[in-house]
Scaffold this motif. Structure first.
Motif, PDB file in Angstrom:
ATOM      1  N   GLN A 196     -31.613 110.790  80.009  1.00  0.00           N
ATOM      2  CA  GLN A 196     -31.302 112.165  79.573  1.00  0.00           C
ATOM      3  C   GLN A 196     -30.606 112.949  80.686  1.00  0.00           C
ATOM      4  O   GLN A 196     -30.267 114.121  80.504  1.00  0.00           O
ATOM      5  N   GLY A 197     -30.395 112.297  81.835  1.00  0.00           N
ATOM      6  CA  GLY A 197     -29.877 113.006  83.005  1.00  0.00           C
ATOM      7  C   GLY A 197     -28.388 112.863  83.211  1.00  0.00           C
ATOM      8  O   GLY A 197     -27.649 112.426  82.315  1.00  0.00           O
ATOM      9  N   HIS A 198     -27.949 113.197  84.416  1.00  0.00           N
ATOM     10  CA  HIS A 198     -26.530 113.310  84.731  1.00  0.00           C
ATOM     11  C   HIS A 198     -25.753 112.006  84.593  1.00  0.00           C
ATOM     12  O   HIS A 198     -24.545 112.036  84.393  1.00  0.00           O
ATOM     13  N   TYR A 199     -26.403 110.864  84.746  1.00  0.00           N
ATOM     14  CA  TYR A 199     -25.703 109.579  84.620  1.00  0.00           C
ATOM     15  C   TYR A 199     -26.150 108.816  83.369  1.00  0.00           C
ATOM     16  O   TYR A 199     -25.861 107.611  83.253  1.00  0.00           O
ATOM     17  N   GLY A 200     -26.835 109.479  82.454  1.00  0.00           N
ATOM     18  CA  GLY A 200     -27.344 108.803  81.258  1.00  0.00           C
ATOM     19  C   GLY A 200     -26.233 108.072  80.518  1.00  0.00           C
ATOM     20  O   GLY A 200     -25.186 108.650  80.217  1.00  0.00           O
ATOM     21  N   GLY A 201     -26.427 106.791  80.256  1.00  0.00           N
ATOM     22  CA  GLY A 201     -25.456 105.997  79.492  1.00  0.00           C
ATOM     23  C   GLY A 201     -24.274 105.497  80.299  1.00  0.00           C
ATOM     24  O   GLY A 201     -23.462 104.718  79.802  1.00  0.00           O
ATOM     25  N   ARG A 202     -24.155 105.896  81.540  1.00  0.00           N
ATOM     26  CA  ARG A 202     -22.965 105.538  82.328  1.00  0.00           C
ATOM     27  C   ARG A 202     -23.004 104.070  82.762  1.00  0.00           C
ATOM     28  O   ARG A 202     -24.046 103.554  83.153  1.00  0.00           O
ATOM     29  N   THR A 203     -21.831 103.415  82.689  1.00  0.00           N
ATOM     30  CA  THR A 203     -21.753 102.024  83.166  1.00  0.00           C
ATOM     31  C   THR A 203     -20.666 101.840  84.221  1.00  0.00           C
ATOM     32  O   THR A 203     -20.657 100.826  84.918  1.00  0.00           O
ATOM     33  N   LYS A 204     -19.727 102.793  84.350  1.00  0.00           N
ATOM     34  CA  LYS A 204     -18.649 102.667  85.333  1.00  0.00           C
ATOM     35  C   LYS A 204     -18.503 103.956  86.139  1.00  0.00           C
ATOM     36  O   LYS A 204     -18.666 105.029  85.568  1.00  0.00           O
ATOM     37  N   PRO A 205     -18.199 103.907  87.440  1.00  0.00           N
ATOM     38  CA  PRO A 205     -17.917 102.688  88.207  1.00  0.00           C
ATOM     39  C   PRO A 205     -19.148 101.810  88.431  1.00  0.00           C
ATOM     40  O   PRO A 205     -19.014 100.651  88.762  1.00  0.00           O
ATOM     41  N   THR A 206     -20.345 102.375  88.289  1.00  0.00           N
ATOM     42  CA  THR A 206     -21.554 101.547  88.346  1.00  0.00           C
ATOM     43  C   THR A 206     -22.540 102.097  87.332  1.00  0.00           C
ATOM     44  O   THR A 206     -22.334 103.182  86.762  1.00  0.00           O
ATOM     45  N   SER A 207     -23.621 101.403  87.126  1.00  0.00           N
ATOM     46  CA  SER A 207     -24.650 101.885  86.199  1.00  0.00           C
ATOM     47  C   SER A 207     -25.816 102.526  86.943  1.00  0.00           C
ATOM     48  O   SER A 207     -26.896 102.695  86.380  1.00  0.00           O
ATOM     49  N   THR A 208     -25.601 102.907  88.197  1.00  0.00           N
ATOM     50  CA  THR A 208     -26.695 103.520  88.947  1.00  0.00           C
ATOM     51  C   THR A 208     -27.145 104.826  88.290  1.00  0.00           C
ATOM     52  O   THR A 208     -26.347 105.539  87.677  1.00  0.00           O
ATOM     53  N   ARG A 209     -28.401 105.136  88.445  1.00  0.00           N
ATOM     54  CA  ARG A 209     -28.936 106.415  87.960  1.00  0.00           C
ATOM     55  C   ARG A 209     -29.437 107.234  89.142  1.00  0.00           C
ATOM     56  O   ARG A 209     -30.319 108.070  88.997  1.00  0.00           O
ATOM     57  N   GLN A 210     -28.861 107.016  90.329  1.00  0.00           N
ATOM     58  CA  GLN A 210     -29.387 107.731  91.484  1.00  0.00           C
ATOM     59  C   GLN A 210     -29.125 109.233  91.379  1.00  0.00           C
ATOM     60  O   GLN A 210     -28.170 109.684  90.770  1.00  0.00           O
ATOM     61  N   GLY A 211     -30.003 110.012  91.980  1.00  0.00           N
ATOM     62  CA  GLY A 211     -29.885 111.464  91.929  1.00  0.00           C
ATOM     63  C   GLY A 211     -31.250 112.117  92.050  1.00  0.00           C
ATOM     64  O   GLY A 211     -32.219 111.474  92.445  1.00  0.00           O
TER      65      GLY A 211
END
Lengths: 317, 78
Positions: free
Chosen positions: A35-50
């Motif tokens: 549900q956060g800032h990188y939710g669903g993201r796969t590029k450039p990486t799939s990291t969810r750091q934050g």
């Protein structure tokens, strides 16, 4: 910022671990992160750091990935406002969570409470021609763990003044491969055993007095890798590269004979490093330059029980 | 190399550069690497060392959780 932080329970964790392992802790994190800032993201990486703010039951409040203090404070204020709108049944778990569920996956379960736990600081040393480098004062911290029997093996079997002892190669290799790495500006890979040109360390007992043995260390390690890999973050180009670290080691420690543990421990490994890896921030600093590691006894706070970055390389079960 | 030889070759080399680790440069290099109090200000926050430790405490105290999650543990090597 610290006043704002007091209104939360602050915690920190390794995101790749939370993204990939099983168990209630990781599952709750993934519910929040998606549900956060990188939710669903796969590029450039799939990291969810934050940085995430959430309720104990995983209700999402706010998130951000920034080093900007004002933006961070804004996120925390937004999260607190949302928290105040939630009823207890919408923010708390129905039952109190177990402190350490059996299906929770943590390297910290291997913490060597009766062994030797060291803080491992790293930093570049001053150069002959210092440049206007924003990274000049960068430093990093890791932890190095040794079980009780391993800690004892830093000393000779019979502890008498003047005794000389070769530290077991397995322990020196642990330091050389997994700890004497160039992590000053960011994460890097440990060395493979085949990349260790040499790894030697010796102990001499200087004094045995009042139930304590005072010892000194000396040693040397060298790691060299050659191949094709990335050195510039998300840049997809992998070019011919070389990297290495050649360290001299000096230090001292005090062993309590009755408690069978170190009560003082300090070790410096210093020498030239060269090259870089994908995320260690050396893309424009590949030439040989001096770097050092400093290992000292860790304290006993929860924050000092964090597992070594390359604990998986210890071979511990 | 034999243990005694390691001490002789490493502890006694006195004619090398300022960044060469010897007994005479040891303290200067150690003090350079050790973080200053200012560099350790972030440790003033009462960080729990895992997300779950934060969840358990937050449930107990009915407070929101602030989680710092990075590649590499933020309280160690990141």
């Amino acid at each position: 910022m610290q006043e704002l932080a007091k209104q939360f329970v602050a915690c920190a964790d390794e995101v790749y671990h939370l993204q990939t392992v099983t168990g209630p802790e990781a599952e709750l994190f993934r519910k929040v992160a998606e549900q956060g800032h990188y939710g669903g993201r796969t590029k450039p990486t799939s990291t969810r750091q934050g940085i995430y703010a959430c309720a104990p039951n995983g209700a999402f409040l706010a998130s951000i990935n920034t080093t900007d203090a004002a933006a961070m404070a804004g996120m925390m204020e937004k999260a607190l406002a949302k928290w105040k709108e939630l009823k207890p049944e919408d923010r708390l778990m129905k039952e109190p969570p177990a402190a350490d569920p059996v299906d929770r996956t943590r390297w910290e379960k291997l913490f060597p409470a009766d062994g030797l736990v060291l803080k491992d600081f790293s930093r570049d040393l001053p150069r002959e021609k210092p440049g206007a480098d924003a990274w000049a004062d960068a430093w990093n911290l890791d932890f190095a763990w040794f079980r009780k029997v391993e800690a004892r093996s830093f000393l000779p079997e019979t502890i008498v003044e003047g005794a000389l002892h070769a530290v077991p190669r397995e322990l020196v290799l642990r330091l050389a491969r997994l700890h004497f790495v160039d992590n000053v500006r960011g994460q890097t890979y440990p060395w493979k055993e085949a990349e260790i040109a040499w790894a030697e360390m010796a102990t001499v007992v200087d004094e045995v007095k009042d139930g304590r043995a005072r010892i000194r260390f000396a040693g040397k390690t060298k790691a060299v890798a050659v191949g094709k890999w990335r050195v510039n973050g998300f840049d997809p180009n992998a070019d011919d590269q070389k990297r290495g670290f050649e360290a001299k080691i000096l230090g001292s420690a005090t062993w309590d004979l009755a408690k069978e543990r170190f009560v003082e421990f300090e070790l410096v490994a210093a020498g030239p490093r060269w090259g870089g890896t994908q995320y260690n921030g050396r893309a424009t600093d590949l030439e040989e330059a001096p770097m050092a590691h400093l290992l000292r006894l860790a304290g006993d706070t929860p924050a000092e029980h964090v597992a070594p970055a390359s604990i998986w390389g210890y071979g511990w079960k | 190399m034999r243990p005694a030889a390691l001490f002789l070759t490493l502890a006694c080399s006195a004619t090398l550069g300022a960044q060469e680790l010897t007994e005479s440069t040891y303290e200067k290099i150690r003090d350079r690497v050790l973080p200053s109090a200012d560099e350790l200000r972030w440790t003033a926050v009462d960080w729990r060392a895992s997300f779950w430790d934060g969840v358990v405490e937050a449930q107990k105290t009915d407070k929101p959780i602030l989680l710092w999650a990075m590649n590499g543990h933020p309280l160690a090597c990141t």
